[in-house]
Design a protein around this motif. Sequence first.
Motif, mmCIF file in Angstrom:
data_model
loop_
_atom_site.group_PDB
_atom_site.id
_atom_site.type_symbol
_atom_site.label_atom_id
_atom_site.label_comp_id
_atom_site.label_asym_id
_atom_site.label_seq_id
_atom_site.Cartn_x
_atom_site.Cartn_y
_atom_site.Cartn_z
ATOM 1 N N LEU A 186 0.886 -1.242 0.028
ATOM 2 C CA LEU A 186 -0.046 -0.027 0.221
ATOM 3 C C LEU A 186 1.078 1.386 0.058
ATOM 4 C CD1 LEU A 186 -2.926 -0.744 2.255
ATOM 5 C CD2 LEU A 186 -2.897 -0.571 -0.272
ATOM 6 N N GLY A 189 2.789 1.545 -3.205
ATOM 7 C CA GLY A 189 1.714 1.634 -4.322
ATOM 8 C C GLY A 189 1.290 3.166 -4.219
ATOM 9 N N THR A 190 1.076 3.668 -3.147
ATOM 10 C CA THR A 190 0.647 5.084 -3.071
ATOM 11 C C THR A 190 1.640 6.218 -3.496
ATOM 12 O OG1 THR A 190 -0.284 4.276 -1.002
ATOM 13 C CG2 THR A 190 -0.411 6.698 -1.494
ATOM 14 N N PHE A 193 1.675 5.974 -7.212
ATOM 15 C CA PHE A 193 0.491 6.789 -7.852
ATOM 16 C C PHE A 193 0.682 8.305 -7.540
ATOM 17 C CE2 PHE A 193 -3.677 8.513 -6.555
ATOM 18 C CZ PHE A 193 -4.318 8.569 -7.544
ATOM 19 N N VAL A 197 1.475 8.703 -11.603
ATOM 20 C CA VAL A 197 0.215 8.789 -12.083
ATOM 21 C C VAL A 197 -0.159 10.279 -12.075
ATOM 22 C CG1 VAL A 197 -2.184 8.165 -12.209
ATOM 23 C CG2 VAL A 197 -0.497 6.328 -11.814
ATOM 24 N N PHE A 201 -6.378 14.036 -7.820
ATOM 25 C CA PHE A 201 -6.894 13.151 -7.101
ATOM 26 C C PHE A 201 -5.543 12.708 -6.274
ATOM 27 C CE2 PHE A 201 -7.662 8.405 -5.759
ATOM 28 C CZ PHE A 201 -8.533 9.024 -4.560
ATOM 29 N N VAL A 205 -4.538 12.873 -2.328
ATOM 30 C CA VAL A 205 -3.848 11.804 -1.270
ATOM 31 C C VAL A 205 -2.776 12.299 -0.745
ATOM 32 C CG1 VAL A 205 -2.899 9.279 -1.743
ATOM 33 C CG2 VAL A 205 -5.063 10.096 -2.733
ATOM 34 N N SER A 278 6.076 1.413 -22.193
ATOM 35 C CA SER A 278 4.748 1.786 -21.973
ATOM 36 C C SER A 278 5.098 2.366 -20.393
ATOM 37 C CB SER A 278 3.707 0.832 -21.697
ATOM 38 O OG SER A 278 4.289 -0.372 -20.956
ATOM 39 N N ARG A 279 3.953 3.151 -19.739
ATOM 40 C CA ARG A 279 4.330 3.677 -18.425
ATOM 41 C C ARG A 279 4.511 2.540 -17.345
ATOM 42 N NH1 ARG A 279 -0.442 7.742 -18.057
ATOM 43 N NH2 ARG A 279 0.319 8.469 -16.110
ATOM 44 N N TRP A 280 3.813 1.363 -17.496
ATOM 45 C CA TRP A 280 3.885 0.613 -16.307
ATOM 46 C C TRP A 280 5.260 -0.109 -16.431
ATOM 47 C CZ3 TRP A 280 4.787 -4.552 -16.302
ATOM 48 C CH2 TRP A 280 4.251 -5.105 -17.624
ATOM 49 N N ASP B 29 -1.376 -0.158 -19.788
ATOM 50 C CA ASP B 29 -0.998 1.152 -18.927
ATOM 51 C C ASP B 29 -2.507 1.641 -18.179
ATOM 52 O OD1 ASP B 29 1.352 1.722 -19.213
ATOM 53 O OD2 ASP B 29 1.212 3.121 -21.062
ATOM 54 N N PHE B 32 -2.611 -0.171 -15.166
ATOM 55 C CA PHE B 32 -1.533 0.089 -14.430
ATOM 56 C C PHE B 32 -2.100 1.437 -13.592
ATOM 57 C CE2 PHE B 32 1.830 3.413 -13.792
ATOM 58 C CZ PHE B 32 2.323 2.886 -12.735
ATOM 59 N N ALA B 33 -2.563 2.334 -14.372
ATOM 60 C CA ALA B 33 -3.267 3.547 -13.697
ATOM 61 C C ALA B 33 -4.145 3.215 -12.892
ATOM 62 C CB ALA B 33 -3.528 4.677 -14.782
ATOM 63 N N MET B 36 -3.281 1.521 -9.521
ATOM 64 C CA MET B 36 -2.534 2.529 -8.778
ATOM 65 C C MET B 36 -3.394 3.426 -8.122
ATOM 66 S SD MET B 36 0.626 1.797 -8.324
ATOM 67 C CE MET B 36 0.522 0.093 -8.565
ATOM 68 N N ARG B 37 -4.433 3.972 -8.923
ATOM 69 C CA ARG B 37 -5.308 4.776 -8.197
ATOM 70 C C ARG B 37 -6.050 4.285 -7.234
ATOM 71 N NH1 ARG B 37 -7.288 7.270 -13.088
ATOM 72 N NH2 ARG B 37 -5.701 8.869 -12.635
ATOM 73 N N VAL B 39 -4.908 1.669 -5.356
ATOM 74 C CA VAL B 39 -4.331 1.710 -4.319
ATOM 75 C C VAL B 39 -4.373 3.300 -3.294
ATOM 76 C CG1 VAL B 39 -1.930 1.587 -3.163
ATOM 77 C CG2 VAL B 39 -2.821 -0.092 -5.094
ATOM 78 N N GLY B 40 -4.235 4.072 -4.305
ATOM 79 C CA GLY B 40 -4.171 5.479 -3.571
ATOM 80 C C GLY B 40 -5.407 5.854 -2.711
ATOM 81 N N ALA B 41 -6.441 5.297 -3.473
ATOM 82 C CA ALA B 41 -7.881 5.645 -2.832
ATOM 83 C C ALA B 41 -8.013 4.808 -1.572
ATOM 84 C CB ALA B 41 -8.887 5.237 -3.843
#
Lengths: 417, 339
Positions: A186, A189-190, A193, A197, A201, A205, A278-280, B29, B32-33, B36-37, B39-41
């Motif tokens: 967590l 991952g946060t 994010f 990302v 939002f 966070v 790619s991004r990931w 992707d 993934f996005a 991750m969102r 997880v953030g949430a």
Amino acid sequence: MTTTHDTAPAHDVTVRLTAVGTTRLPGERADLDAAPALPRPGLGRPTPAERFLRWAPWLSGLGAAWLVTQRLLPLSGVPWFLIAWFVAGVLLTAVVTAMTTGVTDMRDRVAESVVTGAALLVGAALLSTVLFVVVRGWQPLTHLNFFVDDMSGVGPKESLDRGGVLHAIVGSLIQLGIALLITLPLGIGTAVFMTEVGGRFARVVRTVVEAMTALPSIVAGLFVYTVWIVALGRDRSGLAAAFAIAVMMLPIIARAADVVLRVVPGGLREASLALGASRWRTVWHVVLPTARPGLATAVILGVARGVGETSPVLLTSGAAPFLVKGPTDGVMNSLPLFIYTNVRSGEPTAINRAFGAATVLLLLVLLLFVLARLLARPKRARSRPGLRRSMGASVRALVPRRTPAPPAPPVPSEENR
Amino acid sequence: MTTLPTFDRPTIEGDVRPRRVSRTPRGADAVFAHAMRAVGASVLVITGGVGLFLGWQAFPTLQRYGLSFFTTEVWEPDTDVVGIAGILAGTVSVAAVAMVIAFPLSLLTALYISEYAPARIRPTLVSLVDLMAAVPSIVYGLWGFFLVMPHAAELALWLQRNLGWLPFFQVRDTDPDAAVWDTSRYVGSAFCAGIAVSMMVMPMACAVMRQVFSQTPVGEKEAALALGATRWGVVRSVVLPFGRGGIIGGTMLGLGRALGETIAVVLIISVAFEVKPNLVEIGTATVSSTIAGRFGEAGPAQLSALLAAGFVLFLITLAVNTVAAVVVNRGRSGAGVEA
């Protein structure tokens, strides 16, 4: 020589002469308004006389301190002697420097003494903490049963060759393991994010996570106690303690990882994206490996914080005197809680046991700390030296230095309990 | 001999078109996005939930006791008299003692590490400060209770004898000049607890300050040296002004931690719910020590009161930390510091 008007007064002539720039001999004061020359500190290696002036005041300060504390004033005891020595040393340094050079140098010397003295005091405090705990906790550690037994059926007054802290060590490790299972994915991952990302939002966070690093650890414990034990009616258990530690550690690890990921050079990301990744894939193969040492440090330092935190487990786990292996099997002890309950009992033997457990806890923290330092070191060049080295250098320049401790636990931010 | 490359021109113009550029992630992707969102949430829900829950739980307490919750000194759930004035004052006094000790020491230690220490031992010193911050608070509690407290009591007596006209150093119901002084009146005070807490706060504040000092532009330091400044001149005219943000921010971060410190305080203090300036006199209580001491016997109403106290503590810490972050980031030195 320049010509001058013969009507000019005599002193005017000299001024003009110098103004035009004739050669002057040293010792000749040309500019009457200039400040007198000061002896400047030498730039080379200090001469023996200068070195003598460095330590001589401290030596004579020793004598002065003895005179003041033992003969003149009723200030007995080692602390007063050290204080008097320091004051006398600083004063004598100031006097001696003022006599030999000047006020500027005197200030420099005094500041140096005070700064060094303060650093020594802090070092002494750290040393006294560690030594005091280890010296008092040494005796229990000499009994093997201290590591392989639990306290079931052993009263607080029984001698040290019975009972041990195995249950506390196991409990600490279980609680920490569960907390880590929750916080590691967590938290990181946060952080991914928030940095990779992004968006509105993610800013929300980040704000909330940063705010929650201010949550005092006791309040995290009280939260889990109220929700899990009082409202949901569960028993006190290792799981509840793990939850409390996780609630406390999650913002700390997320924020520390965020700091580490943010200093990954943007050029590396862009290079990867420009090559068509790619991004990931960029995150997985470029960002995370680059930040790996920093992330490891952040996590381990967070763990070191978690393992030593008493207040969340005090409210949630309950102190069992016996070995409990299941996190849901009811009360479970842990090292900090074991220390706390034994010290509060007031029995001399129990206090000895507490110091023994504190030594074990210190060793555990030290181990984690050394591990974090080793992981934080950049990898040595292995396969392709040229590429590795140049990339390593750029990363090294950014990562370890600017995130000294990425959060050195102490890390600034996570620091709030 | 040079040959010119021949170009195969596309025969059909429509075949070559620039790829459509889109910022919206697609395929893996997008997964993934969104993952991750999620997880953030979830982290937002967990951490934000704690804050909201505390606030929500504090509400009935405030409704029940009203404004007197903030003005009542004593914490006596049995007689239904509950207020946080006493424990807030205790929290502030312990934190104040800790900061008075920790601020100069951490500033000077940070200066020593960044400016005075030989370059060879500097990394070791940085690690030592970090290690000091990683030492568990219960260990500092043991140190403070068993090693420091007897000496702190002597120091308190000395302070009372020599500076007794200051309200901080007065100890009521004692005679400082008695032949056998009453040790028990001088232990378990906010002063003793503050010493132990300062040991936890110092490495944190020191780490932030050192980090900021180490970012001082080398060119400016060398310019000062070239103009004839001594080492102290460099520190005073370049390093300290540059690091002002870090000094204030690091101190406030330390203060945030000092306010929430629990176990060392619980070990050392003797509980007394009272607003008083007598720092070296026995008896004080902080918000966190009250939570740790009273949660076990608490019924639902008292639990809510404890949660309300915890919420107030959280808000204070949050305010202090926010100010610290703003100060650190606003200064010139804050550019690279993620405090």
